[in-house]
Design a protein around this motif. Structure first.
Motif, PDB file in Angstrom:
ATOM      1  N   HIS A  83      15.845  25.896 -29.464  1.00  0.00           N
ATOM      2  CA  HIS A  83      16.317  26.443 -28.185  1.00  0.00           C
ATOM      3  C   HIS A  83      17.645  25.764 -27.835  1.00  0.00           C
ATOM      4  CE1 HIS A  83      12.189  27.986 -27.005  1.00  0.00           C
ATOM      5  NE2 HIS A  83      11.861  27.085 -27.923  1.00  0.00           N
ATOM      6  N   GLN A  86      18.142  24.073 -24.357  1.00  0.00           N
ATOM      7  CA  GLN A  86      17.364  22.863 -24.064  1.00  0.00           C
ATOM      8  C   GLN A  86      18.024  21.592 -24.604  1.00  0.00           C
ATOM      9  OE1 GLN A  86      13.262  23.648 -25.246  1.00  0.00           O
ATOM     10  NE2 GLN A  86      13.216  25.560 -24.091  1.00  0.00           N
ATOM     11  N   LEU A  97       2.688  20.898 -22.632  1.00  0.00           N
ATOM     12  CA  LEU A  97       3.612  22.033 -22.662  1.00  0.00           C
ATOM     13  C   LEU A  97       3.849  22.678 -21.299  1.00  0.00           C
ATOM     14  CD1 LEU A  97       5.212  24.293 -24.161  1.00  0.00           C
ATOM     15  CD2 LEU A  97       3.028  25.462 -24.479  1.00  0.00           C
ATOM     16  N   TRP A 100       5.736  20.663 -18.747  1.00  0.00           N
ATOM     17  CA  TRP A 100       7.088  20.425 -19.281  1.00  0.00           C
ATOM     18  C   TRP A 100       7.969  21.654 -19.056  1.00  0.00           C
ATOM     19  CZ3 TRP A 100       9.362  22.858 -23.597  1.00  0.00           C
ATOM     20  CH2 TRP A 100      10.494  22.223 -24.140  1.00  0.00           C
ATOM     21  N   LEU A 101       7.384  22.844 -19.260  1.00  0.00           N
ATOM     22  CA  LEU A 101       8.142  24.085 -19.018  1.00  0.00           C
ATOM     23  C   LEU A 101       8.533  24.192 -17.542  1.00  0.00           C
ATOM     24  CD1 LEU A 101       6.134  26.750 -21.113  1.00  0.00           C
ATOM     25  CD2 LEU A 101       8.461  25.940 -21.570  1.00  0.00           C
ATOM     26  N   THR A 105      12.151  22.707 -18.248  1.00  0.00           N
ATOM     27  CA  THR A 105      12.751  23.791 -19.036  1.00  0.00           C
ATOM     28  C   THR A 105      13.350  24.877 -18.149  1.00  0.00           C
ATOM     29  OG1 THR A 105      10.979  23.350 -20.591  1.00  0.00           O
ATOM     30  CG2 THR A 105      12.298  25.300 -20.996  1.00  0.00           C
ATOM     31  N   ARG A 208       9.609  35.496 -24.879  1.00  0.00           N
ATOM     32  CA  ARG A 208       9.416  34.031 -24.917  1.00  0.00           C
ATOM     33  C   ARG A 208       8.032  33.664 -25.448  1.00  0.00           C
ATOM     34  NH1 ARG A 208      12.224  30.225 -21.576  1.00  0.00           N
ATOM     35  NH2 ARG A 208      11.798  28.332 -22.700  1.00  0.00           N
ATOM     36  N   PHE A 209       6.995  34.172 -24.800  1.00  0.00           N
ATOM     37  CA  PHE A 209       5.611  34.118 -25.290  1.00  0.00           C
ATOM     38  C   PHE A 209       4.778  35.044 -24.408  1.00  0.00           C
ATOM     39  CE2 PHE A 209       3.729  29.977 -23.117  1.00  0.00           C
ATOM     40  CZ  PHE A 209       4.449  30.207 -21.953  1.00  0.00           C
ATOM     41  N   HIS A 236       6.582  32.406 -29.488  1.00  0.00           N
ATOM     42  CA  HIS A 236       5.667  31.270 -29.649  1.00  0.00           C
ATOM     43  C   HIS A 236       4.238  31.790 -29.739  1.00  0.00           C
ATOM     44  CE1 HIS A 236       9.177  29.585 -27.505  1.00  0.00           C
ATOM     45  NE2 HIS A 236       8.900  28.451 -28.119  1.00  0.00           N
ATOM     46  N   GLU A 239       0.267  27.371 -29.550  1.00  0.00           N
ATOM     47  CA  GLU A 239       0.886  26.045 -29.610  1.00  0.00           C
ATOM     48  C   GLU A 239      -0.050  24.997 -29.028  1.00  0.00           C
ATOM     49  OE1 GLU A 239       4.620  26.022 -27.563  1.00  0.00           O
ATOM     50  OE2 GLU A 239       4.986  23.873 -27.895  1.00  0.00           O
ATOM     51  N   HIS A 275       4.989  27.487 -34.095  1.00  0.00           N
ATOM     52  CA  HIS A 275       3.824  26.600 -33.934  1.00  0.00           C
ATOM     53  C   HIS A 275       2.601  27.026 -34.737  1.00  0.00           C
ATOM     54  CE1 HIS A 275       6.242  24.472 -31.084  1.00  0.00           C
ATOM     55  NE2 HIS A 275       6.454  25.599 -30.430  1.00  0.00           N
ATOM     56  N   SER A 300       7.959  18.441 -32.228  1.00  0.00           N
ATOM     57  CA  SER A 300       7.571  19.000 -30.935  1.00  0.00           C
ATOM     58  C   SER A 300       6.066  18.892 -30.732  1.00  0.00           C
ATOM     59  CB  SER A 300       8.015  20.458 -30.890  1.00  0.00           C
ATOM     60  OG  SER A 300       7.460  21.126 -29.794  1.00  0.00           O
ATOM     61  N   LEU A 304       4.689  16.842 -27.565  1.00  0.00           N
ATOM     62  CA  LEU A 304       3.950  17.489 -26.470  1.00  0.00           C
ATOM     63  C   LEU A 304       2.436  17.358 -26.642  1.00  0.00           C
ATOM     64  CD1 LEU A 304       6.185  20.691 -26.050  1.00  0.00           C
ATOM     65  CD2 LEU A 304       5.974  18.805 -24.409  1.00  0.00           C
ATOM     66  N   ASP A 326      12.371  22.850 -33.024  1.00  0.00           N
ATOM     67  CA  ASP A 326      11.966  23.213 -31.658  1.00  0.00           C
ATOM     68  C   ASP A 326      12.604  22.323 -30.591  1.00  0.00           C
ATOM     69  OD1 ASP A 326      10.687  24.744 -29.693  1.00  0.00           O
ATOM     70  OD2 ASP A 326       8.915  23.463 -29.682  1.00  0.00           O
TER      71      ASP A 326
HETATM   72  N1  GUN Z   1       6.357  28.204 -25.081  1.00  0.00           N
HETATM   73  C1  GUN Z   1       7.056  29.018 -24.273  1.00  0.00           C
HETATM   74  N2  GUN Z   1       8.314  28.573 -24.079  1.00  0.00           N
HETATM   75  C2  GUN Z   1       8.425  27.447 -24.799  1.00  0.00           C
HETATM   76  C3  GUN Z   1       9.489  26.521 -25.002  1.00  0.00           C
HETATM   77  O1  GUN Z   1      10.590  26.653 -24.488  1.00  0.00           O
HETATM   78  N3  GUN Z   1       9.205  25.475 -25.820  1.00  0.00           N
HETATM   79  C4  GUN Z   1       7.993  25.309 -26.431  1.00  0.00           C
HETATM   80  N4  GUN Z   1       7.798  24.266 -27.225  1.00  0.00           N
HETATM   81  N5  GUN Z   1       6.987  26.153 -26.234  1.00  0.00           N
HETATM   82  C5  GUN Z   1       7.190  27.210 -25.432  1.00  0.00           C
END
Ligand code: GUN
Ligand code: ZN
Length: 442
Positions: A83, A86, A97, A100-101, A105, A208-209, A236, A239, A275, A300, A304, A326
């Motif tokens: 990313h 980031q 995770l 942290w987002l 993020t 994104r996910f 993603h 993860e 992941h 990563s 995390l 990552d």
């Molecule tokens: N899952 C959704 N967005 C992200 C991201 O920015 N980083 C990671 N590691 N997992 C995510």
């Protein structure tokens, strides 16, 4: 070598040369190793890689051979999940995770609505990739089209082969980072038309996910991926256990997290899944059947606390694997540092990752998982000349250790376990020098 012209765009490099033709996990003769080797490049493409003694007599008169004896030339590293927005929040502390987002993020990514900010970060980010010997990456931008424009402009200016895309997310995130189902797809399509296959640039459709896209957006993203089958797709999956539980509550009818993407037609060649820790055998079978690929992100996953990638099951089911940093969930831009942690991840999972396999995963494995074999990832004739020069004496400790390594495996293992950006003496993209380590920077 009768086909070498007297063109002045010819260059030749003398060093130890290593590259792969196969995955060493499944093939005995998987690689070529020339201890006193020569790499010949013309007009940004590979002409030949082989033994110096055999090849140098074929060079036209007056060609200077660049002397990297004592060093190794390998294909440029391929980082299949990173990313760029980031960069400035790498090494930000959070317990897992999802917090942290939320905490780091999303506020950091907000700044990429500004194209000048995007351009400035993209410039630093690409410098850092090249310092680490990474010549191709699959890159997440932000939800803002400006972030994609800035990234591709920077990559194009340096003639790098990069894959990137605008993040799609229309729910479960701060208002300031939301697009809409239709708006996000329209912007993605405009970016595809502008940038996909322009020079060396390639586009990745980037939901994104699953938690941050509505059903409508997932549906449209899947349709876009089918309408433009030669684009990439990146996202993603599986993860973190909290994330897996969240997806289960959002998509109660899906058999698994991966099945959500499958239902929307997002499993296909050139689809890269970051992941893949909490997959089951049925998921892995679908990955293999559809030629979707895994981007393993060990730094990563350790940082995390996400979990351990299951090498044994992935190999048993012949899933296409690649290695990725990552960043900023990952803690280093260096694919050598990433190999180090991949090795430990394999050990903790009860498997063993030989050094040759790690170098394969970071080069040809990445290219294959992106369906780019023949273009990047090894030194086959006419491949694009993206390569790096590794210095086994880059630091006092590396020099001491590699002064008595007794096999190629031991030498590569020392580079993987002790190496980082300092190990990369030079980086070349399409035959041009794009990074050279400064003397005294070790
Ligand atoms: N899952 C959704 N967005 C992200 C991201 O920015 N980083 C990671 N590691 N997992 C995510
Ligand atoms: Zn990621």
């Amino acid at each position: 070598m009768s086909n070498i012209s007297s063109n002045t765009n010819l260059q030749a490099y003398r060093a130890s040369v290593l590259h792969f033709q196969q995955d060493p996990a499944f093939h005995e003769k998987a690689y070529a190793w020339h201890e006193d080797g020569l790499l010949i490049v013309e007009d940004g493409r590979i002409v030949a890689a082989g033994e110096y003694a055999q090849l140098h007599t074929s060079l036209p008169e007056g060609i200077d051979v660049i002397d990297y004896r004592g060093k190794l030339i390998v294909p440029g590293f391929i980082d299949t999940h990173i990313h760029y927005p980031q960069t400035d929040m790498i090494a930000s502390p959070a317990p897992g995770l999802l917090p942290w987002l939320e905490t780091y993020t999303f506020p950091t990514e907000r700044q990429f609505a500004d194209i000048n900010h995007s351009a400035q970060v993209a410039h630093f980010f690409i410098d850092e990739l090249l310092r680490c010997g990474t010549t191709t990456a699959m890159v997440y931008c932000t939800v803002h089209p400006e972030s994609v424009e800035a990234f591709f402009a920077e990559s194009e200016a340096r003639n790098l082969r990069m894959v990137a895309g605008k993040v799609l997310m229309d729910r479960n995130c701060a208002e300031f980072l939301r697009d809409t189902a239709e708006g996000g797809i329209r912007e993605s399509e405009e970016l595809i038309k502008k940038w996909h296959k322009r020079g060396r640039q390639l586009y990745a459709i980037t939901p994104r996910f699953a938690p941050t896209s509505s059903d409508a957006q997932m549906q449209l993203a899947g349709e876009l991926a089918q309408a433009y089958p030669d684009t990439f797709l990146q996202t993603h999956v599986a993860e973190n256990t909290d994330e897996v539980a969240w997806v289960k509550s959002l998509y109660p009818k899906a058999r698994s997290y991966l099945d959500v993407y499958d239902q929307y037609g997002m499993l296909r060649p050139r689809a890269m899944y970051g992941h893949c820790i909490w997959l089951d055998d049925a998921d892995r079978a679908r990955m293999a059947e559809t030629q979707s690929a895994v981007a393993m992100c060990p730094t990563s996953n350790f940082f995390l606390g996400s979990g351990l990638f299951n090498f044994e099951r992935a190999d048993a089911q012949q899933v296409s694997l690649s290695l990725a940093t990552d960043v900023g969930g990952g803690t280093s831009f260096s694919m050598l540092r990433t190999m180090n942690e991949a090795y430990k991840m394999a050990r903790l999972g009860g498997t063993y990752l030989p050094a040759l396999r790690m170098f394969y995963l970071a080069t040809l494995g990445g290219a294959r998982s992106m369906q780019l074999e023949g273009t990047i990832g090894n030194f086959g004739k006419d491949a694009e000349a993206d390569f790096i020069v590794l210095d086994p004496q880059a630091t006092p400790l590396l020099a001491r250790r590699t002064s008595h390594t007794e096999s190629l495996d031991e030498l590569l293992f020392a580079l993987a376990l002790l190496g980082d950006d300092r190990t990369v003496a030079a980086t070349y993209a399409a035959g041009k020098l794009v990074h050279q380590r400064q003397a005294g920077h070790n």
